[in-house]
Every structure is written in structure tokens, then in C-alpha cells.
Design a protein around this motif. Structure first.
Motif, mmCIF file in Angstrom:
data_model
loop_
_atom_site.group_PDB
_atom_site.id
_atom_site.type_symbol
_atom_site.label_atom_id
_atom_site.label_comp_id
_atom_site.label_asym_id
_atom_site.label_seq_id
_atom_site.Cartn_x
_atom_site.Cartn_y
_atom_site.Cartn_z
ATOM 1 N N GLU A 181 0.837 -1.205 0.000
ATOM 2 C CA GLU A 181 0.000 0.000 0.000
ATOM 3 C C GLU A 181 0.871 1.255 0.000
ATOM 4 O O GLU A 181 0.586 2.218 -0.720
ATOM 5 C CB GLU A 181 -0.921 -0.022 1.217
ATOM 6 C CG GLU A 181 -2.026 1.001 1.156
ATOM 7 C CD GLU A 181 -3.062 0.793 2.236
ATOM 8 O OE1 GLU A 181 -4.161 1.339 2.064
ATOM 9 O OE2 GLU A 181 -2.790 0.108 3.243
ATOM 10 N N ASN A 182 1.951 1.251 0.775
ATOM 11 C CA ASN A 182 2.860 2.407 0.811
ATOM 12 C C ASN A 182 3.526 2.654 -0.535
ATOM 13 O O ASN A 182 3.838 3.791 -0.879
ATOM 14 C CB ASN A 182 3.923 2.220 1.891
ATOM 15 C CG ASN A 182 3.357 2.373 3.286
ATOM 16 O OD1 ASN A 182 2.312 2.988 3.482
ATOM 17 N ND2 ASN A 182 4.020 1.792 4.265
ATOM 18 N N ARG A 183 3.749 1.591 -1.290
ATOM 19 C CA ARG A 183 4.342 1.726 -2.627
ATOM 20 C C ARG A 183 3.313 2.124 -3.673
ATOM 21 O O ARG A 183 3.664 2.382 -4.825
ATOM 22 C CB ARG A 183 5.007 0.413 -3.033
ATOM 23 C CG ARG A 183 6.228 0.110 -2.206
ATOM 24 C CD ARG A 183 6.832 -1.218 -2.564
ATOM 25 N NE ARG A 183 7.972 -1.479 -1.699
ATOM 26 C CZ ARG A 183 8.526 -2.664 -1.546
ATOM 27 N NH1 ARG A 183 8.065 -3.717 -2.208
ATOM 28 N NH2 ARG A 183 9.549 -2.822 -0.747
ATOM 29 N N GLY A 184 2.046 2.142 -3.302
ATOM 30 C CA GLY A 184 0.983 2.535 -4.226
ATOM 31 C C GLY A 184 0.521 1.404 -5.127
ATOM 32 O O GLY A 184 -0.164 1.644 -6.115
ATOM 33 N N TRP A 185 0.872 0.172 -4.787
ATOM 34 C CA TRP A 185 0.517 -0.967 -5.634
ATOM 35 C C TRP A 185 -0.835 -1.555 -5.287
ATOM 36 O O TRP A 185 -1.437 -2.260 -6.098
ATOM 37 C CB TRP A 185 1.598 -2.040 -5.562
ATOM 38 C CG TRP A 185 2.920 -1.584 -6.109
ATOM 39 C CD1 TRP A 185 3.157 -0.501 -6.913
ATOM 40 C CD2 TRP A 185 4.193 -2.184 -5.899
ATOM 41 N NE1 TRP A 185 4.499 -0.390 -7.196
ATOM 42 C CE2 TRP A 185 5.156 -1.419 -6.586
ATOM 43 C CE3 TRP A 185 4.607 -3.293 -5.181
ATOM 44 C CZ2 TRP A 185 6.510 -1.734 -6.594
ATOM 45 C CZ3 TRP A 185 5.968 -3.612 -5.183
ATOM 46 C CH2 TRP A 185 6.898 -2.836 -5.885
ATOM 47 N N ILE A 186 -1.316 -1.306 -4.053
ATOM 48 C CA ILE A 186 -2.663 -1.715 -3.672
ATOM 49 C C ILE A 186 -3.331 -0.551 -2.950
ATOM 50 O O ILE A 186 -2.660 0.357 -2.440
ATOM 51 C CB ILE A 186 -2.686 -2.972 -2.773
ATOM 52 C CG1 ILE A 186 -1.938 -2.735 -1.459
ATOM 53 C CG2 ILE A 186 -2.162 -4.201 -3.502
ATOM 54 C CD1 ILE A 186 -2.092 -3.875 -0.444
ATOM 55 N N PHE A 189 -10.699 -4.208 2.921
ATOM 56 C CA PHE A 189 -10.617 -4.855 1.616
ATOM 57 C C PHE A 189 -9.516 -4.190 0.799
ATOM 58 O O PHE A 189 -9.376 -2.965 0.807
ATOM 59 C CB PHE A 189 -11.959 -4.738 0.884
ATOM 60 C CG PHE A 189 -13.050 -5.542 1.520
ATOM 61 C CD1 PHE A 189 -13.344 -6.813 1.060
ATOM 62 C CD2 PHE A 189 -13.778 -5.033 2.597
ATOM 63 C CE1 PHE A 189 -14.347 -7.570 1.648
ATOM 64 C CE2 PHE A 189 -14.780 -5.775 3.195
ATOM 65 C CZ PHE A 189 -15.065 -7.042 2.718
ATOM 66 N N TYR A 190 -8.756 -5.020 0.090
ATOM 67 C CA TYR A 190 -7.625 -4.532 -0.698
ATOM 68 C C TYR A 190 -7.893 -4.758 -2.180
ATOM 69 O O TYR A 190 -8.503 -5.743 -2.566
ATOM 70 C CB TYR A 190 -6.340 -5.273 -0.294
ATOM 71 C CG TYR A 190 -5.914 -4.978 1.118
ATOM 72 C CD1 TYR A 190 -5.052 -3.932 1.405
ATOM 73 C CD2 TYR A 190 -6.386 -5.745 2.183
ATOM 74 C CE1 TYR A 190 -4.663 -3.657 2.702
ATOM 75 C CE2 TYR A 190 -6.008 -5.482 3.484
ATOM 76 C CZ TYR A 190 -5.149 -4.433 3.737
ATOM 77 O OH TYR A 190 -4.769 -4.161 5.023
ATOM 78 N N SER A 191 -7.398 -3.829 -3.001
ATOM 79 C CA SER A 191 -7.517 -3.979 -4.456
ATOM 80 C C SER A 191 -6.237 -3.490 -5.117
ATOM 81 O O SER A 191 -5.524 -2.635 -4.588
ATOM 82 C CB SER A 191 -8.722 -3.206 -4.987
ATOM 83 O OG SER A 191 -8.600 -1.827 -4.682
ATOM 84 N N LEU A 192 -5.957 -4.055 -6.270
ATOM 85 C CA LEU A 192 -4.768 -3.708 -7.037
ATOM 86 C C LEU A 192 -4.985 -2.367 -7.736
ATOM 87 O O LEU A 192 -6.038 -2.134 -8.329
ATOM 88 C CB LEU A 192 -4.534 -4.811 -8.065
ATOM 89 C CG LEU A 192 -3.153 -5.035 -8.631
ATOM 90 C CD1 LEU A 192 -2.123 -5.251 -7.544
ATOM 91 C CD2 LEU A 192 -3.180 -6.224 -9.569
ATOM 92 N N THR A 193 -4.004 -1.491 -7.675
ATOM 93 C CA THR A 193 -4.077 -0.200 -8.363
ATOM 94 C C THR A 193 -3.483 -0.346 -9.767
ATOM 95 O O THR A 193 -2.912 -1.390 -10.108
ATOM 96 C CB THR A 193 -3.278 0.873 -7.600
ATOM 97 O OG1 THR A 193 -1.894 0.489 -7.609
ATOM 98 C CG2 THR A 193 -3.780 1.046 -6.176
ATOM 99 N N ALA A 194 -3.588 0.706 -10.572
ATOM 100 C CA ALA A 194 -2.981 0.695 -11.908
ATOM 101 C C ALA A 194 -1.471 0.487 -11.795
ATOM 102 O O ALA A 194 -0.886 -0.290 -12.551
ATOM 103 C CB ALA A 194 -3.302 1.990 -12.652
ATOM 104 N N ALA A 195 -0.848 1.165 -10.835
ATOM 105 C CA ALA A 195 0.593 0.993 -10.621
ATOM 106 C C ALA A 195 0.889 -0.444 -10.192
ATOM 107 O O ALA A 195 1.901 -1.026 -10.587
ATOM 108 C CB ALA A 195 1.099 1.976 -9.573
ATOM 109 N N GLY A 196 0.007 -1.026 -9.408
ATOM 110 C CA GLY A 196 0.163 -2.410 -8.979
ATOM 111 C C GLY A 196 0.060 -3.378 -10.138
ATOM 112 O O GLY A 196 0.798 -4.363 -10.214
ATOM 113 N N LEU A 224 2.964 -5.844 -11.303
ATOM 114 C CA LEU A 224 2.681 -7.263 -11.433
ATOM 115 C C LEU A 224 3.122 -7.772 -12.800
ATOM 116 O O LEU A 224 3.750 -8.829 -12.904
ATOM 117 C CB LEU A 224 1.187 -7.532 -11.224
ATOM 118 C CG LEU A 224 0.725 -8.973 -11.400
ATOM 119 C CD1 LEU A 224 1.444 -9.906 -10.436
ATOM 120 C CD2 LEU A 224 -0.788 -9.062 -11.227
ATOM 121 N N ALA A 225 2.831 -7.017 -13.853
ATOM 122 C CA ALA A 225 3.253 -7.418 -15.199
ATOM 123 C C ALA A 225 4.775 -7.498 -15.290
ATOM 124 O O ALA A 225 5.321 -8.442 -15.870
ATOM 125 C CB ALA A 225 2.712 -6.436 -16.233
#
Length: 68
Positions: free
Chosen positions: A14-19, A34-41, A45-46
């Protein structure tokens, strides 16, 4: 994976902005985060999947050479 490992990992992501996270009510009517993947995440991941594919392909080559 225990809570002592899971929650610190989620906080780092979350601190890295990935979720992203949000508080809501769960199916059993309890307050839950609840957690969700961000665009940066998704981009990270890719990238990580690409690196994993390279590594696993290299390992597969080594194992195949040792069979023959």
C-alpha cells in the motif's frame, strides 16, 4: 502465512501505491478491510511476471539439459 507476515506485507504494498484499501462490511456482517490492485500495482505485477517467466524458463533449460 501468519498475520505477522501478511499485514506488514500489505502495508508495504500500500505504501508503494501498488494496492489500495478501504473499510467495509464483510459477508458475515463484520467490519473488514478490503484490498484492491491499483494501476501501478498492475504494471508492477506485469513486470514481476515477466521476470518470473525469464527465470523459470532458464531453470527449465538447465533441468532439461541435465535430463539428456
Amino acid at each position: 502465512m501468519g498475520q505477522g507476515s501478511l499485514y506488514p506485507a500489505l502495508h508495504r504494498l500500500e505504501n508503494r501505491g501498488w494496492i489500495a484499501s478501504e473499510w467495509s462490511t464483510s459477508d458475515n456482517n463484520r467490519r473488514a478491510k478490503f484490498y484492491s490492485l491499483t494501476a501501478a500495482g498492475r504494471r508492477q505485477l506485469a513486470k514481476e511476471l515477466g521476470e518470473w517467466e525469464k527465470l523459470s524458463s532458464a531453470i527449465a533449460l538447465v533441468l532439461k539439459q541435465q535430463e539428456g
